[in-house]
Design a protein around this motif. Sequence first.
Motif, mmCIF file in Angstrom:
data_model
loop_
_atom_site.group_PDB
_atom_site.id
_atom_site.type_symbol
_atom_site.label_atom_id
_atom_site.label_comp_id
_atom_site.label_asym_id
_atom_site.label_seq_id
_atom_site.Cartn_x
_atom_site.Cartn_y
_atom_site.Cartn_z
ATOM 1 N N ALA A 44 20.016 -2.992 -0.406
ATOM 2 C CA ALA A 44 20.417 -2.893 0.721
ATOM 3 C C ALA A 44 20.401 -1.575 1.389
ATOM 4 O O ALA A 44 19.723 -1.256 2.528
ATOM 5 N N ALA A 45 20.447 -0.337 0.800
ATOM 6 C CA ALA A 45 20.247 0.951 1.008
ATOM 7 C C ALA A 45 18.882 1.238 1.445
ATOM 8 O O ALA A 45 18.513 1.991 2.354
ATOM 9 N N GLU A 46 17.777 0.950 0.342
ATOM 10 C CA GLU A 46 16.606 1.263 0.677
ATOM 11 C C GLU A 46 16.081 0.190 1.557
ATOM 12 O O GLU A 46 15.106 0.804 2.457
ATOM 13 N N VAL A 47 16.228 -0.825 1.997
ATOM 14 C CA VAL A 47 15.813 -1.740 3.000
ATOM 15 C C VAL A 47 16.165 -0.836 4.173
ATOM 16 O O VAL A 47 15.643 -0.920 5.426
ATOM 17 N N ALA A 48 17.671 -0.395 4.402
ATOM 18 C CA ALA A 48 18.179 0.097 5.643
ATOM 19 C C ALA A 48 17.521 1.289 5.815
ATOM 20 O O ALA A 48 16.944 1.508 7.186
ATOM 21 N N MET A 49 16.991 2.109 5.014
ATOM 22 C CA MET A 49 16.318 3.300 5.120
ATOM 23 C C MET A 49 14.827 2.808 5.624
ATOM 24 O O MET A 49 14.432 3.562 6.614
ATOM 25 N N LEU A 50 14.039 2.053 5.164
ATOM 26 C CA LEU A 50 12.861 1.621 5.786
ATOM 27 C C LEU A 50 13.174 1.203 7.126
ATOM 28 O O LEU A 50 12.208 1.440 7.714
ATOM 29 N N ALA A 51 13.914 0.373 7.402
ATOM 30 C CA ALA A 51 14.156 -0.238 8.778
ATOM 31 C C ALA A 51 14.389 1.002 9.643
ATOM 32 O O ALA A 51 14.023 1.029 10.924
ATOM 33 N N ARG A 52 15.223 2.049 9.310
ATOM 34 C CA ARG A 52 15.214 3.258 10.420
ATOM 35 C C ARG A 52 13.973 3.781 10.537
ATOM 36 O O ARG A 52 13.811 4.758 11.547
ATOM 37 N N GLY B 94 11.415 2.132 10.878
ATOM 38 C CA GLY B 94 10.532 0.926 11.642
ATOM 39 C C GLY B 94 9.412 0.111 10.473
ATOM 40 O O GLY B 94 8.531 -0.474 10.961
ATOM 41 N N LEU B 95 9.909 0.098 9.266
ATOM 42 C CA LEU B 95 9.096 -0.681 8.365
ATOM 43 C C LEU B 95 9.886 -1.750 7.676
ATOM 44 O O LEU B 95 11.033 -1.749 7.727
ATOM 45 N N PRO B 96 9.257 -2.725 7.161
ATOM 46 C CA PRO B 96 9.901 -3.984 6.806
ATOM 47 C C PRO B 96 9.899 -3.365 5.137
ATOM 48 O O PRO B 96 9.501 -2.601 4.362
ATOM 49 N N TRP B 97 10.619 -4.477 4.720
ATOM 50 C CA TRP B 97 11.076 -4.345 3.150
ATOM 51 C C TRP B 97 9.967 -4.243 2.383
ATOM 52 O O TRP B 97 9.910 -3.769 1.241
ATOM 53 N N TRP B 98 8.747 -5.110 2.796
ATOM 54 C CA TRP B 98 7.755 -5.296 1.648
ATOM 55 C C TRP B 98 6.750 -4.065 2.037
ATOM 56 O O TRP B 98 5.679 -4.132 1.388
ATOM 57 N N ASN B 99 6.976 -3.058 2.775
ATOM 58 C CA ASN B 99 6.169 -1.913 2.661
ATOM 59 C C ASN B 99 6.047 -1.218 1.400
ATOM 60 O O ASN B 99 6.890 -1.198 0.473
ATOM 61 N N ARG B 100 4.891 -0.634 1.136
ATOM 62 C CA ARG B 100 4.594 0.006 -0.034
ATOM 63 C C ARG B 100 5.531 1.232 -0.328
ATOM 64 O O ARG B 100 5.651 1.708 -1.339
ATOM 65 N N ALA B 101 6.096 1.658 0.723
ATOM 66 C CA ALA B 101 7.303 2.913 0.742
ATOM 67 C C ALA B 101 8.336 2.618 -0.060
ATOM 68 O O ALA B 101 8.985 3.346 -0.517
ATOM 69 N N ASN B 102 8.577 1.204 -0.121
ATOM 70 C CA ASN B 102 9.872 0.788 -0.940
ATOM 71 C C ASN B 102 9.712 1.016 -2.242
ATOM 72 O O ASN B 102 8.827 0.480 -3.039
ATOM 73 N N PRO B 103 10.676 1.808 -2.649
ATOM 74 C CA PRO B 103 10.495 2.108 -4.247
ATOM 75 C C PRO B 103 10.692 1.203 -5.258
ATOM 76 O O PRO B 103 10.223 1.362 -6.337
ATOM 77 N N TYR B 104 11.140 0.106 -4.828
ATOM 78 C CA TYR B 104 10.950 -0.981 -5.657
ATOM 79 C C TYR B 104 9.803 -1.809 -6.178
ATOM 80 O O TYR B 104 9.955 -2.203 -7.163
ATOM 81 N N TRP B 105 8.761 -1.285 -5.362
ATOM 82 C CA TRP B 105 7.333 -1.580 -6.245
ATOM 83 C C TRP B 105 7.148 -0.845 -7.111
ATOM 84 O O TRP B 105 6.594 -1.238 -8.158
ATOM 85 N N ARG B 106 7.491 0.536 -7.121
ATOM 86 C CA ARG B 106 7.249 1.414 -8.244
ATOM 87 C C ARG B 106 8.244 0.961 -9.383
ATOM 88 O O ARG B 106 7.750 0.889 -10.437
#
Length: 386
Positions: A197-205, A207-219
Motif C-alpha cells: 500500500a505504501a509503494e502504490v500510494a507513493m506511485l500514485a502521488r 501520477g503512476l499506476p501500480w504496474w509502472n516499472r518504478a514499483n520496486p516490487y518488480w525488482r
Amino acid sequence: MIPADEIAKPSHALPFWLSLGLVPLAVAVAMVGGWAVLLMPASTWWLFTVLDRITGKSEENPDPATPEAALGWYRAITLIWFPVQFLLLCWMLWYVPGAEHLSGWEKAGVFFGMGVIAGTIGINYSHELMHQKSRLERWCADLLLAMVLYSHFRSEHLRVHHLWVGTPRDPVTARYNEGFHRFFPRVLVQCHRSAWAAEVAMLARRGLPWWNRANPYWRYGALQGGMLLLAFTLGGWMGVGLFLLQAGVAVWQLELVNYIEHYGLTRRHLGEGRYEHVLPRHSWNASEKASNWLLINLQRHSDHHYKPDRRFPLLQTYDAEEAPQLPLGYPVMTIAAMIPPLWKRIMNPRVRAWRRKFYPDITDWHAYNKGLNPVPGHRTPDQAGA
C-alpha cells in the motif's frame, strides 16, 4: 565522548568484524554434522550473552561529527557481507543436499544455522545498508533480503515503520500483552499489505499506476525468483526446500528483534491522524557491548529512529531517564520472547512503569487504546479515523 581519531582506528572497528567468524564455523558444522549443528544458534544466542557478561556495557558515545572518511573500516564489513553470505549459501546448497554423512535432520539443522546467520547478520546488515544514500549499498540491501525472500521489508521499514512506529498504523510495533506467537503471524500478513500500500500510494502521488516499472516490487520479484532458481540449480528440489527453511528461520529471527524493539511503547495521538514526534522513549535499548558488536549497534535503537541514516558506529546511547532500557541484551531477550509468560513477567511491569513516567495523564490505557478517549483534549486513533 569517543573522539573521531579514535573511532577511525582499525582496532576500534575490529570487534564489529566478529561476524565473519561465523562463516568458517558454518562450513565446519556442515562437514562434521551430528551435534555440531547446534553450534550455530548457540554461538549467536548464548556465546554473545556470555561475552556480554564478560565485556560489560558500553555507554560512551562516539563523536557524532566524525567525518564519513573515518568510517571506512565500519562501512567495509557491511559491504563485503553480501558476497560472503552469498558464497556461503551457494556452497551449502551445492554440498549439503548430496552429503551422505548427513541425515535429513542434520541437513535441516545445518540450514537452520544458515538461517540464523542470514537473519542475525544478513538482514541486520541489510537494514543498515538500506538507510544509506549510496546505490551500491541499497543494492546490497536488496540482494541480502532476496536471499531470505523478504524483499518487501525494505518498503515496509522505510515507508511504514519509521513513519508510524508506536502507533496502530505500524504492524511491527508489538502491542502490550501481545505474545510473540500472536505477533508473528499477524506481522507476516500485515507487513506485506502495508508495504504494498505504501509503494502504490507513493506511485500514485507521482501520477503512476501500480504496474509502472518504478514499483520496486518488480525488482523484488526478479531477485527472489533468481534466488529460488539458483537454489534449484545447485541443490535440486532438496536445495529449494533447504533454501526455504533458512529463509523462514531468518525471517523469524528478524521479527523476534522487531517484537522486542518497541514492545508496548506508544506515541501520543494528537488528533486528526497526527502523532507526537518519535522520541528516544519510543524504543527499547540495551548497552551490552558484545551484543552490539554482533548486531552493529542495533541495540542503540532510539538514536536510529532519531537519525535513521546515521551510520552504526556513530549511534548514540541514552540513559534510562530518556529511553527505556532492557534488562539484558537482544540475544537473550529474544529467547525470553519465545516464552510469552516469561516475557510478560519481565516486560509488562517495565511497560507500566514507562507509562507512569512518560504519560502520567493517561490513567486508563486499555480505554485509550480502544478509542474511548479518557484523556481530555486528545482524540484517540479510532476517533480520528487513523
